[in-house]
Motif scaffolding. Structure first.
Motif, mmCIF file in Angstrom:
data_model
loop_
_atom_site.group_PDB
_atom_site.id
_atom_site.type_symbol
_atom_site.label_atom_id
_atom_site.label_comp_id
_atom_site.label_asym_id
_atom_site.label_seq_id
_atom_site.Cartn_x
_atom_site.Cartn_y
_atom_site.Cartn_z
ATOM 1 N N LEU A 1 20.315 43.189 37.852
ATOM 2 C CA LEU A 1 20.742 41.869 38.332
ATOM 3 C C LEU A 1 19.548 40.933 38.508
ATOM 4 N N PHE B 1 22.602 37.741 43.131
ATOM 5 C CA PHE B 1 21.595 38.799 43.216
ATOM 6 C C PHE B 1 21.167 39.023 44.662
ATOM 7 N N ALA C 1 23.863 40.826 46.449
ATOM 8 C CA ALA C 1 23.900 42.236 46.063
ATOM 9 C C ALA C 1 22.839 43.041 46.811
ATOM 10 N N ALA D 1 29.631 38.937 44.106
ATOM 11 C CA ALA D 1 28.665 40.002 43.805
ATOM 12 C C ALA D 1 29.404 41.261 43.359
ATOM 13 N N PHE D 2 30.569 41.494 43.975
ATOM 14 C CA PHE D 2 31.341 42.673 43.575
ATOM 15 C C PHE D 2 31.998 42.482 42.215
ATOM 16 N N LEU E 1 20.383 46.658 40.991
ATOM 17 C CA LEU E 1 19.579 45.535 41.500
ATOM 18 C C LEU E 1 18.541 45.132 40.463
ATOM 19 N N GLU F 1 30.647 40.793 39.758
ATOM 20 C CA GLU F 1 29.597 40.678 38.743
ATOM 21 C C GLU F 1 29.635 41.846 37.757
ATOM 22 N N MET G 1 29.108 46.466 40.831
ATOM 23 C CA MET G 1 28.611 46.731 42.188
ATOM 24 C C MET G 1 29.365 47.905 42.817
ATOM 25 N N ILE H 1 24.102 43.676 50.243
ATOM 26 C CA ILE H 1 25.182 44.677 50.253
ATOM 27 C C ILE H 1 24.592 46.080 50.145
ATOM 28 N N THR I 1 13.959 43.059 46.158
ATOM 29 C CA THR I 1 14.965 42.004 46.003
ATOM 30 C C THR I 1 14.756 40.899 47.032
ATOM 31 N N LEU J 1 22.703 52.042 42.809
ATOM 32 C CA LEU J 1 22.526 50.690 43.350
ATOM 33 C C LEU J 1 21.146 50.105 43.069
#
Lengths: 286, 305
Positions: free
Chosen positions: B262, B273, B276, B90-91, B259, B93, B98, B279, A126, B255
């Motif tokens: 996303l 993204f 995220a 992000a949460f 990712l 989304e 998330m 996080i 990422t 998670l």
């Protein structure tokens, strides 16, 4: 009551087998039986798009292992190692040499330098997805769509992620060098450069071998980077051996995929056995 | 890899924090002020270089993606048109995916670590203290699983999970990892440092095997146990290939798989993204800072004798 000419007591035997039963069950169910199954599947060729299979014996092994797909996958995995393993060794040595000293606040530096240990492959991917992106990236390069640069692009997250692990392993090696040896070389008039090449590096060479094996194993098993950044593209240019195995989870290609999984096993086994040989030799020569 | 490899319980694995070597006598070069400042500068630069990718992702996350994409190369080193709400977005989304994925990852990681600890401790205890038939063979077989990682067996394991009807289930994520060869190896090595006399004495005092394992063996080998638990936590938390294979239901995504999903987002939402990703990184960083010594010991086990 006695078993095996009195070597074992029945109660102990039952208890011992009971204690190892849970782990053994998991190993049999999810490691050994599946391994035997993929070896078997490798002898079946799919017909009519995977509607039925014909047993062709081990001839499919020969076809796949000498074929283009497998060689491509092996070459891409090898490229991945070529980018990540030397980089990991060099960065590990440089960072550890810098941080192996008494200094106020050295723990803070050591924590920072080891911080990427905790990174998951997907998180590292990422990070570099965002860093090298032709549209929204910090560095607007399109390496992941460039067939010459794509393998390097998917290696970048691993290179970054390996920094922490390489650092702590080499640092552990440096700290295990007896102080007297360093002191003696200093008294002998060795300068820093000569000390590095004549004393330090030879002393930590087993640790570097160990690190190289770990980096190789994790490189062969790298997957999140490819899956998240390129999905094997462009033009299958970043399909590593493992990615090809992953991709062959379909009725048509399960047979050939199983052969490649066995190939992956052989490659992994060579590297892991290399590690055992190194450890064994260290034990004997120390 | 042999029985002779027994190590003391308090295995003196490398200590990252705090060098215990006796300091060399006389004024060492590094005690001079200019040298010290030089090293501080170098180490600061190196540390910042290692952390730079994370900082730049934070910059990207906080920026307006469109404006950021149009900004000049140097301008992109700092946030453009800051949007502080990106983390809460992000949460939000995908209807709170998330938080859900965070929970799934936490549950799966916890279950895997507990299962590995239980199965490894039991087996390691048997290998260290109990005499039973085929002991050496069984131990060798357990260690041989290091040659059969999920990467090799994944195709057949997926079939097993499908045949059992376990796709998208917690047990599919946990059970294949419920035992670990390296855990058995580490713990057995720790246990074999416990004096046999202590074991015999405790047994004569009426300690049962389980009682001895839980009350004496595990506490005595706490450093090894901690190292194992932490490394196994990191591995479980970052697991990618397997969940990617057996999870299709968005409600069961871990998670790393979230990712992946996303990452298919549009450029206009790339900052979400990036957020995220950060996080997902935070829990393991906290682990690393708090338990650094144990993690390092676990990861370098075998590197230095």
């Amino acid at each position: 009551m006695k078993l095996f000419r009195g070597r074992y007591r029945l109660r102990d035997s039952a208890l011992g087998l009971l204690f190892i039963a849970p782990s053994m069950a998991v190993f049999i169910l999810f490691a050994f039986v599946p391994f035997v199954r993929i070896i078997g599947w490798g002898t079946y060729e799919s017909r009519q798009g995977g509607q039925w299979y014909k047993s062709v014996g081990f001839s499919q092994y020969w076809d796949v292992l000498s074929g283009h797909e497998f060689r491509e996958g092996l070459w891409h995995s090898f490229q991945f190692l070529l980018y990540t393993v030397p980089a990991g060794l060099v960065s590990g040595v440089l960072l550890a040499l810098a941080a192996d000293r008494k200094l106020r606040g050295i723990k803070i530096y050591q924590t920072a330098l080891s911080s990427t240990i905790a990174t998951a492959g997907a998180v590292a991917a990422t990070v570099f997805f965002v860093l090298i992106n032709p549209v929204v990236g910090i560095f607007k390069v399109d390496w992941l769509n460039d067939s010459h640069m794509a393998m390097f692009g998917v290696s970048l997250p691993a290179i970054w992620q390996n920094l922490g692990l390489s650092f702590v392993i080499v640092l552990a090696g440096l700290q295990a060098i007896p102080e007297e040896i360093v002191e003696a070389s200093r008294l002998d008039g060795y300068g820093p450069v000569r000390r590095l090449f004549r004393i330090t590096l030879p002393m930590i060479s087993p640790v570097l071998m160990f690190l190289a094996v770990i980096l190789m194993t994790s490189g062969i098993q790298a997957f999140a980077e490819v899956d998240l950044l390129t999905q094997g593209g462009p033009n299958e240019g970043t399909e590593t051996l493992l990615y090809k195995v992953f991709k062959s989870n379909t009725p048509v290609s399960i047979g050939t995929g199983s052969v490649m999984a066995v190939g992956l096993f052989v490659v992994t086994a060579i590297v892991v056995l290399l590690q055992f040989v190194i450890l064994e030799r260290r034990v004997h020569y120390d | 890899m042999t029985d002779e490899s027994a190590e003391p319980v308090e295995s003196d694995a490398p200590v990252l924090v705090g060098d215990t070597r006796p300091s060399s006598t006389g004024p060492s070069p590094s005690s001079r002020l200019s040298h010290r400042i030089g090293w501080h500068i170098l180490l600061s630069v190196l540390s910042l270089a290692v952390l730079a990718p994370l900082f730049l992702v934070l910059v990207n996350a906080l920026s307006n993606p469109v404006r950021y994409g149009q900004a000049s190369a140097t301008r992109r080193l700092l946030p453009v048109d800051v949007q502080w709400d990106v983390f809460s977005r992000a949460f939000d989304e995908q209807n709170g995916a998330m938080a859900k994925a965070f929970l799934v990852s936490a549950i799966v990681t916890a279950l895997i670590v507990v299962a590995q600890l239980v199965t490894s401790a039991l087996a390691a205890y048997a290998y260290a203290f109990i005499e039973f038939p085929f002991k050496r063979l069984a131990f060798a077989v357990s260690i041989a699983t290091l040659l059969l990682p999920m990467e090799v067996t994944v195709l057949a394991n997926v079939r097993t999970i499908r045949d059992l009807g376990w796709v998208n289930s917690y047990q599919s994520l946990v059970l294949p990892f419920a035992a670990a060869g390296f855990g058995i190896f580490l713990l057995r090595q720790g246990f074999s440092g416990i004096p046999r006399d202590l074991h015999e004495a405790a047994r004569l005092d009426g300690f049962g095997h389980l009682h001895f394992l839980v009350r004496i063996a595990l506490p005595l080998t706490r450093p090894v146990v901690a190292a194992f638990v932490l490394v196994s936590t990191l591995l479980a938390w970052s697991s990618y290939l397997w969940p990617r294979m057996v999870i299709t239901d968005p409600q069961r995504r871990t998670l790393p798989i979230l990712l992946k999903d996303l990452s298919l987002t549009t450029a206009e939402r790339s900052n979400v993204f990036a957020a995220a990703g950060l996080i997902a990184f935070i829990p393991v960083v906290i682990l690393l800072i708090v338990f650094q010594r144990h993690i390092v010991r676990g990861l370098t086990a075998g590197a230095v004798k």
